[in-house]
Design an enzyme around this catalytic site. Structure first.
Site, mmCIF file in Angstrom:
data_model
loop_
_atom_site.group_PDB
_atom_site.id
_atom_site.type_symbol
_atom_site.label_atom_id
_atom_site.label_comp_id
_atom_site.label_asym_id
_atom_site.label_seq_id
_atom_site.Cartn_x
_atom_site.Cartn_y
_atom_site.Cartn_z
ATOM 1 N N GLY A 12 11.178 -2.005 9.198
ATOM 2 C CA GLY A 12 10.492 -0.571 9.092
ATOM 3 C C GLY A 12 10.206 -0.248 10.800
ATOM 4 N N THR A 133 -4.766 2.775 6.175
ATOM 5 C CA THR A 133 -4.173 4.161 6.297
ATOM 6 C C THR A 133 -5.135 5.268 6.483
ATOM 7 O OG1 THR A 133 -2.653 5.882 5.663
ATOM 8 C CG2 THR A 133 -3.246 4.302 3.889
ATOM 9 N N GLU A 135 -4.557 7.897 4.959
ATOM 10 C CA GLU A 135 -4.562 8.650 3.719
ATOM 11 C C GLU A 135 -5.576 8.126 2.802
ATOM 12 O OE1 GLU A 135 -2.168 10.662 1.981
ATOM 13 O OE2 GLU A 135 -1.941 11.074 4.083
ATOM 14 N N TYR A 157 0.190 6.666 -3.388
ATOM 15 C CA TYR A 157 0.162 5.824 -2.332
ATOM 16 C C TYR A 157 -1.041 5.341 -1.986
ATOM 17 C CZ TYR A 157 0.651 4.741 2.796
ATOM 18 O OH TYR A 157 0.733 4.088 3.987
ATOM 19 N N LYS A 161 -3.102 1.968 -1.658
ATOM 20 C CA LYS A 161 -3.710 1.365 -0.354
ATOM 21 C C LYS A 161 -5.196 1.090 -0.359
ATOM 22 C CE LYS A 161 -0.006 0.925 2.445
ATOM 23 N NZ LYS A 161 0.178 0.040 3.483
HETATM 24 P P1 NAP Z 1 8.295 2.084 6.954
HETATM 25 O O1 NAP Z 1 9.010 2.470 8.307
HETATM 26 O O2 NAP Z 1 8.576 2.953 5.766
HETATM 27 O O3 NAP Z 1 8.627 0.374 6.873
HETATM 28 C C1 NAP Z 1 8.108 0.124 5.535
HETATM 29 C C2 NAP Z 1 8.721 -1.469 5.477
HETATM 30 O O4 NAP Z 1 8.382 -2.104 4.213
HETATM 31 C C3 NAP Z 1 10.368 -1.424 5.735
HETATM 32 O O5 NAP Z 1 10.768 -2.571 6.242
HETATM 33 C C4 NAP Z 1 10.509 -1.716 4.026
HETATM 34 O O6 NAP Z 1 11.877 -2.103 3.706
HETATM 35 C C5 NAP Z 1 9.569 -2.516 3.418
HETATM 36 N N1 NAP Z 1 9.524 -2.625 2.194
HETATM 37 C C6 NAP Z 1 9.357 -1.395 1.331
HETATM 38 N N2 NAP Z 1 9.281 -2.133 -0.065
HETATM 39 C C7 NAP Z 1 9.263 -3.262 0.155
HETATM 40 C C8 NAP Z 1 9.511 -4.369 -0.868
HETATM 41 N N3 NAP Z 1 9.119 -4.160 -2.220
HETATM 42 N N4 NAP Z 1 9.316 -5.585 -0.648
HETATM 43 C C9 NAP Z 1 9.631 -5.997 0.721
HETATM 44 N N5 NAP Z 1 9.661 -5.069 1.638
HETATM 45 C C10 NAP Z 1 9.460 -3.628 1.566
HETATM 46 O O7 NAP Z 1 6.965 2.167 7.276
HETATM 47 P P2 NAP Z 1 6.170 2.005 8.817
HETATM 48 O O8 NAP Z 1 5.920 3.433 9.228
HETATM 49 O O9 NAP Z 1 6.599 0.924 9.658
HETATM 50 O O10 NAP Z 1 4.719 1.664 8.449
HETATM 51 C C11 NAP Z 1 4.127 0.092 8.279
HETATM 52 C C12 NAP Z 1 3.111 0.000 7.402
HETATM 53 O O11 NAP Z 1 2.005 0.773 7.759
HETATM 54 C C13 NAP Z 1 2.929 0.401 6.022
HETATM 55 O O12 NAP Z 1 2.581 -0.308 5.104
HETATM 56 C C14 NAP Z 1 2.461 1.816 5.950
HETATM 57 O O13 NAP Z 1 2.096 2.195 4.719
HETATM 58 C C15 NAP Z 1 1.316 1.777 7.021
HETATM 59 N N6 NAP Z 1 0.933 2.810 7.638
HETATM 60 C C16 NAP Z 1 1.836 3.678 8.484
HETATM 61 C C17 NAP Z 1 1.628 4.668 9.074
HETATM 62 C C18 NAP Z 1 2.544 5.602 9.928
HETATM 63 O O14 NAP Z 1 1.912 6.691 10.536
HETATM 64 N N7 NAP Z 1 3.595 5.231 10.271
HETATM 65 C C19 NAP Z 1 -0.061 4.875 8.947
HETATM 66 C C20 NAP Z 1 -0.903 4.035 8.387
HETATM 67 C C21 NAP Z 1 -0.133 3.012 7.663
HETATM 68 P P3 NAP Z 1 13.312 -1.408 3.709
HETATM 69 O O15 NAP Z 1 13.761 -1.233 5.381
HETATM 70 O O16 NAP Z 1 14.274 -2.438 3.032
HETATM 71 O O17 NAP Z 1 12.867 -0.134 3.112
HETATM 72 N N1 GDD Z 2 7.707 14.425 4.677
HETATM 73 C C1 GDD Z 2 7.385 15.700 4.884
HETATM 74 N N2 GDD Z 2 8.419 16.594 4.836
HETATM 75 N N3 GDD Z 2 6.284 16.377 5.163
HETATM 76 C C2 GDD Z 2 6.172 17.631 5.363
HETATM 77 C C3 GDD Z 2 7.387 18.561 5.443
HETATM 78 C C4 GDD Z 2 8.529 17.867 4.828
HETATM 79 O O1 GDD Z 2 9.425 18.895 5.094
HETATM 80 N N4 GDD Z 2 6.747 19.795 5.408
HETATM 81 C C5 GDD Z 2 5.511 19.700 5.679
HETATM 82 N N5 GDD Z 2 4.906 18.280 5.605
HETATM 83 C C6 GDD Z 2 3.659 17.944 5.590
HETATM 84 C C7 GDD Z 2 3.279 17.324 4.420
HETATM 85 O O2 GDD Z 2 2.697 17.850 3.305
HETATM 86 C C8 GDD Z 2 1.857 16.263 5.289
HETATM 87 O O3 GDD Z 2 0.790 17.044 5.069
HETATM 88 C C9 GDD Z 2 2.572 16.122 6.536
HETATM 89 O O4 GDD Z 2 3.665 16.933 6.703
HETATM 90 C C10 GDD Z 2 2.879 14.771 7.013
HETATM 91 O O5 GDD Z 2 3.596 13.924 6.269
HETATM 92 P P1 GDD Z 2 4.495 12.714 6.412
HETATM 93 O O6 GDD Z 2 5.116 12.880 7.880
HETATM 94 O O7 GDD Z 2 5.510 12.607 5.077
HETATM 95 O O8 GDD Z 2 3.387 11.871 6.655
HETATM 96 P P2 GDD Z 2 1.919 11.606 5.784
HETATM 97 O O9 GDD Z 2 0.856 11.996 6.375
HETATM 98 O O10 GDD Z 2 2.190 12.211 4.274
HETATM 99 O O11 GDD Z 2 1.940 9.931 5.776
HETATM 100 C C11 GDD Z 2 2.307 9.167 6.695
HETATM 101 O O12 GDD Z 2 1.234 9.030 7.497
HETATM 102 C C12 GDD Z 2 0.080 8.074 6.634
HETATM 103 C C13 GDD Z 2 -1.070 7.707 7.531
HETATM 104 O O13 GDD Z 2 -1.976 8.936 7.576
HETATM 105 C C14 GDD Z 2 3.013 8.014 6.310
HETATM 106 O O14 GDD Z 2 3.379 7.241 7.298
HETATM 107 C C15 GDD Z 2 2.228 7.083 5.538
HETATM 108 O O15 GDD Z 2 2.771 5.711 5.151
HETATM 109 C C16 GDD Z 2 0.894 6.658 6.197
HETATM 110 O O16 GDD Z 2 -0.108 5.879 5.675
#
Ligand code: NAP
Ligand code: GDD
Length: 383
Positions: A12, A133, A135, A157, A161
């Site tokens: 990821g 997160t 969230e 989700y 979490k």
């Molecule tokens: P991501 O790009 O969606 O990566 C998720 C990873 O988890 C991928 O490697 C995916 O594998 C793997 N995965 C999903 N289901 C699995 C399973 N059943 N068994 C093993 N591996 C699995 O997410 P990210 O943005 O890097 O985020 C990393 C972590 O931080 C996540 O836990 C997310 O919820 C959390 N988080 C993210 C954010 C953000 O803004 N990015 C903020 C707060 C928390 P595949 O490649 O095979 O799909």
């Molecule tokens: N994905 C998506 N697609 N979101 C949209 C769109 C669209 O076309 N249009 C508007 N949005 C709005 C969503 O409704 C949400 O309010 C916001 O954009 C952000 O959506 P995402 O980028 O999908 O992220 P998220 O905030 O729901 O979740 C991400 O951040 C979390 C941390 O706060 C993910 O990375 C989560 O895994 C992570 O925990």
């Protein structure tokens, strides 16, 4: 001997940056990768080493967060000093479609890691980072959100979490484990998955500028997010595990921005001004003006004539199918604790993040533009 880290979710966004960061620090990095019908290692291919080499610093294991025995076996074999539990079904909207699976991976998956470390008698050796997160704050109870702000999850989700957050705290208190939550606000990058809103925008803006795509359909344009750069955030994860005592930290920039403003800024970055009008599902964003110098510099002269013809046209539209059953309207974090105790400071602001993402996506999408010119069919597959 360098330290050994195990990263779940290594394929990821965060897993890829974290692997690179730890390898540079001298770690041997083990990663858990799901079996899939394609390789799916694009984000870490530059780190890949032939499995027949001795002394590799990146080793991949097939595994899945839903498979307890597999998790326990891998942890037993690897004997990690640090585990970064980054694996998750991480898409909030998708979690409404796959709630049970999301609970299993994101909630119970964390329990599987913690319990494996305990059963393998690794509690004194292995430190655990749990990817919590913003969230969790959902329907926010306080502005800005900090470590003491009550949680109010708004999606399957976030509810999964929430369990993961508390089971991490519980194992720390019950078994004296070094287990920590990083409560990370949204962090993005050129490696961000294509269906998260920022990457959906930077890809679509690039494709519209290059004439590959006419328009893009979005969901709620008014929600606000506190966006940072993933490169800054993985440093915070690392620092959390290097402290003398385990604790939980909010990681955020303290600046919040609407989706609409993110779109506007992404267009502005390449010399296109857009104007929004209308409300709700009727809202549109139209091309109002082109700044030729910037456009030519960032996109290229050969694409200028086409975009000029599109002034006055709507390129941003709304499709209610992207609305969520329950939305998180506002996130803005207070990372004072991380800044004070971890000396963590982000390098990227929002403009620098958008510049990085737009630059990489224009480059990437140009390949598609040339394929289109050569007669290939280019698909729009945004969800
Ligand atoms: P991501 O790009 O969606 O990566 C998720 C990873 O988890 C991928 O490697 C995916 O594998 C793997 N995965 C999903 N289901 C699995 C399973 N059943 N068994 C093993 N591996 C699995 O997410 P990210 O943005 O890097 O985020 C990393 C972590 O931080 C996540 O836990 C997310 O919820 C959390 N988080 C993210 C954010 C953000 O803004 N990015 C903020 C707060 C928390 P595949 O490649 O095979 O799909
Ligand atoms: N994905 C998506 N697609 N979101 C949209 C769109 C669209 O076309 N249009 C508007 N949005 C709005 C969503 O409704 C949400 O309010 C916001 O954009 C952000 O959506 P995402 O980028 O999908 O992220 P998220 O905030 O729901 O979740 C991400 O951040 C979390 C941390 O706060 C993910 O990375 C989560 O895994 C992570 O925990």
């Amino acid at each position: 001997m360098g330290k050994v880290a195990l990263i779940t979710g290594i394929t990821g966004q965060d897993g890829a940056y974290m692997s690179e960061y730890l390898i540079k620090k001298g770690y041997t990095v083990h990663g858990i990768k799901r079996r899939s019908s394609l390789f799916n290692t694009d984000r870490i291919d530059h780190l890949y080493q032939d499995p027949h080499l001795e002394n590799r610093n990146l080793i991949l294991h097939y595994g899945d967060m839903t498979d307890s025995m597999n998790i326990t076996r891998i942890i037993g074999e690897v004997q990690p000093d640090e585990i970064y539990n980054l694996a998750a079904q991480s898409h909030v909207k998708v979690s409404f479609d796959t709630p049970e699976y999301t609970a299993n991976v994101d909630g119970l998956g964390t329990l599987r890691i913690l319990e494996s470390v305990r059963l393998l008698n690794l509690t004194d050796k292995t430190r655990i980072y749990q990817a919590s997160t913003s969230e969790l704050y959902g329907l926010v109870q306080e502005i800005p959100q900090k470590e003491t702000t009550p949680f109010y999850p708004r999606s399957p989700y976030a509810a999964a979490k929430l369990y993961a957050y508390w089971i991490t705290v519980n194992y720390r208190e019950a078994y004296n484990m070094f287990a920590c939550n990083g409560i990370l606000f949204n962090h993005e990058s050129p490696l961000r998955g294509e269906t998260f809103v920022t990457r959906k925008i930077t890809r679509a803006v690039s494709r519209i500028a290059l004439g590959i795509q006419q328009d893009v359909y979005m969901g709620n344009l008014s929600s606000k997010r506190d966006w940072g750069h993933a490169k800054d955030y993985i440093k915070a994860m690392y620092l959390i595990l290097q402290q003398d005592t385990p604790d939980d930290y909010v990681i955020a920039t303290g600046v919040t921005t609407t989706i609409r403003d993110f779109i506007e800024k992404s267009f502005t970055e390449i010399g296109i001004k857009v104007e929004f009008c209308g409300t709700g599902a009727e809202e549109t964003g139209k091309i109002a003006e082109i700044i030729p110098d910037i456009f030519v510099n960032k996109v290229g002269e050969s694409f200028l004539e086409n975009i000029r013809k599109r002034i006055g046209e709507a390129v941003i539209k709304v499709d209610p199918k992207y609305f969520r059953p329950t939305e998180v309207e506002l996130l803005i974090g207070d990372a004072t604790k991380a800044r004070t105790k971890l000396s963590w400071e982000p390098k990227y602001n929002l403009d620098a993040l958008i510049e990085d993402m737009m630059q990489k996506d224009i480059k990437e999408m140009k390949k598609e533009a040339y394929l289109k010119e050569a007669g290939y069919r280019i698909l729009n597959y945004f969800e």
